[in-house]
Design a protein around this motif. Sequence first.
Motif: not given
Length: 111
Positions: A22-29, A33-37, A39-40, A85-86
């Motif tokens: 979820v943290k990785i997906s939160a890097k989306s603009v 985009a983050s909710l449909t990635s 990783s999310f 990782v992060l």
Amino acid sequence: MPMVILWLGLNIIFNAAASVLVKISAKSVSTVASLTSPSFMLGIVCFALGLLAYQRALSRIPLSIVYPIIISGTVILVTTVGSWVLRDPVPPLRIVGAVIIIIGVWVIMVQ
């Protein structure tokens, strides 16, 4: 008892993986985009699998023991994986906190 350890371990692993994903997906603009990635979405699956493992652990031992083990294990694993990782910083005081958590869970389990 070995099955309880398996369920606890799986819950900790799935919850930690879900948090990192979820943290990785939160890097989306954008939020959309983050909710449909991917990783999310994978994070949601990991949370669901963790919940199943949590339920199985609860069927065998009391909540007052299960919950502190899972929370502390997840905090320690997320901190460790987050630093690798992060590249999240882990200052010395956070390490002291992790040691205190481990001691606290040990005290809860011994009673």
